[in-house]
Design an enzyme around this catalytic site. Structure first.
Site, mmCIF file in Angstrom:
data_model
loop_
_atom_site.group_PDB
_atom_site.id
_atom_site.type_symbol
_atom_site.label_atom_id
_atom_site.label_comp_id
_atom_site.label_asym_id
_atom_site.label_seq_id
_atom_site.Cartn_x
_atom_site.Cartn_y
_atom_site.Cartn_z
ATOM 1 N N ARG B 244 0.452 -0.804 0.156
ATOM 2 C CA ARG B 244 0.133 0.058 -0.118
ATOM 3 C C ARG B 244 0.716 0.968 -0.333
ATOM 4 N NH1 ARG B 244 -2.175 1.005 5.263
ATOM 5 N NH2 ARG B 244 -0.747 3.100 5.223
ATOM 6 N N HIS B 248 -3.666 4.510 4.089
ATOM 7 C CA HIS B 248 -4.769 3.576 4.635
ATOM 8 C C HIS B 248 -5.675 4.490 3.712
ATOM 9 C CE1 HIS B 248 -7.864 0.961 6.148
ATOM 10 N NE2 HIS B 248 -8.273 1.923 6.280
ATOM 11 N N TYR B 257 3.404 5.960 11.645
ATOM 12 C CA TYR B 257 3.604 4.827 11.805
ATOM 13 C C TYR B 257 4.873 3.970 10.756
ATOM 14 C CZ TYR B 257 0.003 4.536 8.288
ATOM 15 O OH TYR B 257 -1.105 4.504 7.490
#
Ligand SMILES: Cc1ncc(C[n+]2csc(CCOP(=O)(O)OP(=O)(O)O)c2C)c(N)n1
Ligand SMILES: Cc1ncc(C[n+]2csc(CCOP(=O)(O)OP(=O)(O)O)c2C)c(N)n1
Ligand SMILES: [Mg+2]
Ligand SMILES: [Mg+2]
Lengths: 358, 345, 345, 358
Positions: B244, B248, B257
């Site tokens: 990815r 998100h 993160y």
């Protein structure tokens, strides 16, 4: 798991004519349900029955007894032991054009399937804008009273009634069981069918020709409304499922004291037949609602509020609720302390009759 | 674990022709462009949110391209824009869900063979099993394709689905896009053992891990898996290893993160660039072709944007009318008072 | 899949001594006797129901015997009478659940290190993971033993539990009694792939399949698994292959779904007879010992029956008093009206 | 999944003294909750926080922001993506003596955990006869209003309120959020803590010294009761969570027309502070209850019935319910048609005020 009355077979499978015709037979609720399922399978090639142990065994309550042998393993089959799987699979079968009639073995084991029921079954028709209907009839042996292990005596009607997209019904006797199941299992929408397991073995007359007899307050031609099971003038007792027969008993006892109690079998928990509630209580001016589920946020609150809303002017006392307590369903030894018994219902009636303003 | 013999000795998964390779490229380019555009639309306030699939074009287009929309059925998550596009779904109707017009999207799932967009992680994996078992019951040869992520693989429903499908030999391809992340949680803290495909052996079914950034490999694996299912041999797990590359969703901030260095090393080769190089190397396409593909992608994006901007809200009455096939008196009453009170105002 | 090396080179799972072997036999004999008695009690109307474990004595006693009740914790299903007995749990308090006195049983789970009896299939497997992770957080060396059946293995919670435990390296032994049946459904229509232990590999953790009718093998496997967990290496799956020789419960009728021939061929060797033969062969016990064990079992059964028969119902007030640690006004009101209305009568 | 306002960080983590003392600060609800959790972790070494993305990311709503960095990965950690796993694991941690504070990322994703919540968390204390208490504080970002994807705008209070063994609370502003969370997360019983996500970013005064100020109707010293947020004489508006601020707005508008509305913040959904309900409505003689959840079998029915039961003599009109409809929570474009808006609440007030008997 253990300890409840389940192993009895129905009396040797009753042969029955292809078209049931206008006949009346004495059947247990177990037999009536079995008959209804048999006919649904015969009439709709897209109907399929599945769940834990409902194939070869015929279900722990034998509701599907003999159906696999008669209709084949493609129509009636066992699944692995996973309720979310059973209900999730039902969604896919419905999308493929089937009418799934899954069984959850006991009320308390519907909880693992709640996510599939609430987020998928109840919403797929809406989400898909009507292109993927969910004609799923979920049978759930429900309520307590059989001295069973934990999680085998739950009443989930308030939970299901709150879910948009579900319809919910519970029969109170063999006649209702036959007709309501045949009706539910031929609808294009999801119906939770709550079977009062403590009543499975009681016999009663099933009038096969009465399918189109309108219940009180219901539109003619479809068994969608509530039903007056006993007429009375002084007070309306409102119940569903297993509590209906107890309320009829109570009405009999009250009559000995000159109190004329009307008993209304709600039948449909969602949608609730508010017209029938109001019609009855406008006449009697007093109401008590009875259920096994815990008091707080139970369906009794909804029923009471619908009655109050519709009969505010004529109501002589606040609607009473006689229900289970806000405690986990107890073990067999304490069951009779928990489920509304005759005395507690009579006390409730007394409180309403003796209510004095201010 | 890495190859699956074909039931018919090879004809079920022929290598893609040059025409097909060019089509795959065009699809991926269109998807890449529309995806980036949707993120921009969110920034511009055209849509309230979006879940980009940047980096997953090969996994999505390659698998979606393998579907036979005459008989198969696809169960997407919320991130399958590339699958929808490869299947030929109307993109305005698809994108409408991100405009907050209608949960599930406005496309017709029956006609398009794509189930409504699913926002519950792992919510539709069991549906695929039920649909597939329906094919068996009716002796049809349709195959269900269930999409899920590495994060979704942790859900109990996925286990129940794989076990049910394997017990019933249901024709389901469990197509996992392992994109390295479930929001902020990396695969190594999500998928014990490191591979979802490796779980297949525990159910006695085949599991394939495939380079998810190689559209040709994805197409081949998916075709093999579908052929396996179609021949009545039961379910297959395909795990496309990809990344990815974006956040998100448009409300996520990956900087909290993962570092840019991590992103660079994790992302691997860009699926689009890779196919382009392959087409160039093999002489299957030239710069003119790529320029034309890019122009087509831009034109398509413009028309989808136009459609989305023109999309008005659905009438409120649909809230009531679409709940059931057979409405109820209670619902009709509520609709009536809703109408009255909104007209009053 | 079939052996698990010991972290300490062997001392964690020493072979049982002759004394221990005799103790194991005595335990199994006591369990066999009490189990058969409980079925009879149900027929006699002493208890409303019971779930017999006939045939599973080796699996239950062997695993329960491996537990260190000073630090481990055990999560049973509804069929673990033999485990409870091997752990030294008070048998009247345990059996009280089958008398319908109290869901979960009347024994103290904290003192006995046995969680309350669990009626939800797979309901407590995740609890074991949480408890075990608590040991890690506090740097304790306790191990959780989660019991589950072949049927339970189909539940989503079991997958979530194995994945959580493996990701967190939680010290959990997933002890599966594969007794061939989940009520009427045989393992081959339940467990795709045929083995729950084989699923372990998919989580990157060890899985052991063991002859569940051989108490020595079960004890050894469980000790190895516990030692593995205790040394910080994460969870283990142990699958004891055994057979449910009796009905699912006293209300079940196995004749409806399996023939006596099937039962005979499926059941394998009787675990009790097998240990007896082994003890005889090895000269560890003689007929006098077996007779004494039998007499002790009968005496124990008599005293448990006496206790069960003497067990009155719990006071109804406990329904209200045991819901919360801090009761609520609503509950107090309900208790008050319950008291009033039951006294009235 | 997409499209809702979630990514904002709190303003740079406000430093705060070890003992909060008697101070007042302006905080958003997000900050107030974060502060409460920080203090709970500091005060109770057995408290642990976990769920999806609540470690490094600090949760999609940043409620646990900075807590992992400050208290370590053993106290605040991410789990795999499985809600039943998260809640099931909480049971085991509680059995091992911990105080778990799990988070479910959104209301709609509590459904996969319902089996563990209802059958395990709510019953373990009872099943174990008080030997295995379940001090679990489940945080659920709840209710709608943020134009989010499907399943991100659900109201589960009626479901939870019906479950014996659970306590349920919802704060309406930053002050309540801080105090109720600190209270809930130090109790020995399971509490479902429903956070109104549409209110996360609104600021308000948090009076840290007011922990022991009794709310109306609650026993002194513990924030367990309902609270009168605005006094009035003509009618009581009853709400909780996000609807409280809307009701306060409505009360302001009604005042312009000379209608003096009392606003009662229920705060505790279970147990409900029936005394406070009755005290208020005995005074105002009229009540409207407002919630986002669908009408049928919603908590409004329970509230209405408690009011009717306690104020039957004095009530001037049946209690009105202004709620969501019996439809799945709609997509963003239709959200404002679904959630009770100011007009619909005003219509409800009007119906009650204009009610004429028979
Ligand atoms: C049952 C459920 N739990 C939580 C969420 C919130 N959520 C949305 S996407 C997501 C991560 C999913 O990760 P993955 O399955 O790997 O798919 P990806 O987003 O990477 O495509 C989460 C936690 C949800 N939508 N459904
Ligand atoms: C969640 C749930 N679903 C269904 C049941 C009903 N039920 C009780 S035992 C059982 C079979 C369990 O089989 P298995 O796990 O193999 O254990 P065994 O009975 O063989 O010991 C079923 C279906 C239940 N107790 N819980
Ligand atoms: Mg992912
Ligand atoms: Mg078994």
């Amino acid at each position: 798991m253990t300890g409840f009355r389940q192993a009895q077979s129905p009396d040797a499978p009753t042969p029955h004519p292809e078209a049931p015709g206008k006949r009346t037979e004495q059947l247990s609720m177990q037999q009536a349900l079995n008959r209804a399922l048999d006919e649904v399978l015969a009439e709709n090639p897209k109907a399929v029955i599945f769940g834990e142990d409902c194939g070869r065994l015929g279900g722990v309550f034998r509701i599907t007894d003999g159906l696999q042998a008669k209709h084949g393993e493609k129509r009636v089959f066992d699944t692995p032991l996973a309720e979310s799987g059973i209900l999730g699979m039902s969604v896919g079968l419905a999308m493929a054009g089937f009418h799934p009639i899954p069984e959850v073995q006991f009320d308390g084991f519907a909880y693992p399937a709640v996510n599939q029921i609430i987020c998928q079954i109840a919403r797929m028709n809406y989400r898909s804008r009507g292109t993927l209907p969910m004609p799923i009839t979920l049978r759930v042996p429900s309520f307590g009273g059989i001295r069973a292990p934990e999680h085998h005596g739950e009443s989930l009607e308030a939970l299901f009634a709150h879910v948009p997209g579900l319809k919910v019904v519970s029969p109170s006797n063999p006649h209702e069981a036959y007709h309501l199941l045949k009706y539910a299992a031929t609808r294009p929408d999801p119906v939770i069918f709550m079977e009062p397991k403590s009543r499975y073995w009681q016999k009663g007359d099933v009038d096969f020709g009465a399918a189109d007899a309108p219940g009180a307050g219901s539109p003619a031609g479809a068994p969608t409304g509530a039903k007056v099971m006993r007429e009375g003038r002084h007070l309306t007792l409102i119940a569903w499922g297993a509590m209906v027969s107890r309320c009829l008993q109570v009405a009999g006892l009250a009559a000995e004291d000159g109190i004329d109690v009307e008993v209304l079998d709600l039948r449909w928990i969602k949608p609730i037949d508010a017209d029938a509630l109001v019609a009855s209580v406008r006449k009697t001016r007093r109401a008590v609602v009875v259920h096994e589920a815990p008091l707080t946020s139970g369906l009794g609150a909804e029923v009471a509020q619908l009655v109050t809303q519709g009969c505010f002017d004529t109501l002589k006392a606040p609607v009473e609720r006689v229900t289970g307590f806000d405690v986990p369903y107890p073990s067999g030894d304490l069951e009779d302390e928990y489920i509304p018994n005759i005395d507690r219902i009579l006390f409730g009636i007394q409180r309403v009759l003796e209510y004095k303003r201010g | 674990m890495d190859t699956l013999p074909l039931p018919d000795g090879g004809t079920a998964a022929p290598p893609p022709t040059p025409d097909q390779l060019r089509e795959l490229y065009s699809l991926m380019a269109a998807v890449r462009h529309l995806d980036a555009a949707a993120v921009a639309w969110q920034r511009q306030g055209i849509i309230p949110g979006y879940a980009p699939e940047l980096g997953q074009e090969a996994a999505q287009v390659g698998s979606g391209y393998a579907v036979d929309t005459a008989r198969d059925f696809v169960f997407p998550t919320y991130r399958e824009m590339g699958v929808a596009r490869a299947m030929g779904v109307d993109m305005v109707a698809y994108m409408s869900t991100h405009k907050a017009t209608w949960h599930g999207g406005l496309y017709d799932p029956v006609a398009s063979r794509l189930a409504p967009i699913q926002a519950v992680v792992a919510g539709s994996v069991l549906h695929a099993v039920g649909w597939a078992h329906g094919q068996t019951l009716e002796q049809n040869d349709g195959v269900a394709l269930a999409y899920l992520g590495d994060g979704a693989s942790s859900q109990g429903d996925v286990h129940e689905a794989m076990n049910f499908a394997a017990v019933m030999k249901a024709p389901v391809v469990f197509f996992v896009q392992n994109n390295g992340w479930a929001i902020s949680v990396p695969t190594e803290r999500q998928v014990a053992g490191g591979s979802v495909a490796a779980r297949a052996a525990g159910y006695g079914i085949p599991g394939l891990q495939v380079d998810g950034n190689d559209v040709i490999a994805v197409l081949d694996a998916t075709r093999r898996a579908i052929a396996h299912c179609r021949s009545g041999r039961g379910p297959v797990v395909v795990e496309a290893m990809t990344y990815r590359r974006g956040p998100h969703s448009t409300s996520d901030d990956p900087g909290r993160y993962r570092s840019l260095d991590e992103e660079r090393s994790g992302a691997g080769e860009d699926p689009l660039g890779r196919l382009r190089q392959r087409l160039l190397d093999d002489g299957i396409a030239d710069d003119a072709f790529f320029a034309a593909a890019q122009a087509a992608a831009a034109a398509e994006e413009a028309s989808v944007r136009e459609g989305i901007e023109a999309l008005g809200p659905r009438p409120g009455s649909e809230m009531f009318d679409l709940v059931f096939q057979e409405t109820t008196p209670a619902l009709q009453n509520q609709a009536a008072s809703w109408r009255e009170e909104s007209e009053h105002v």
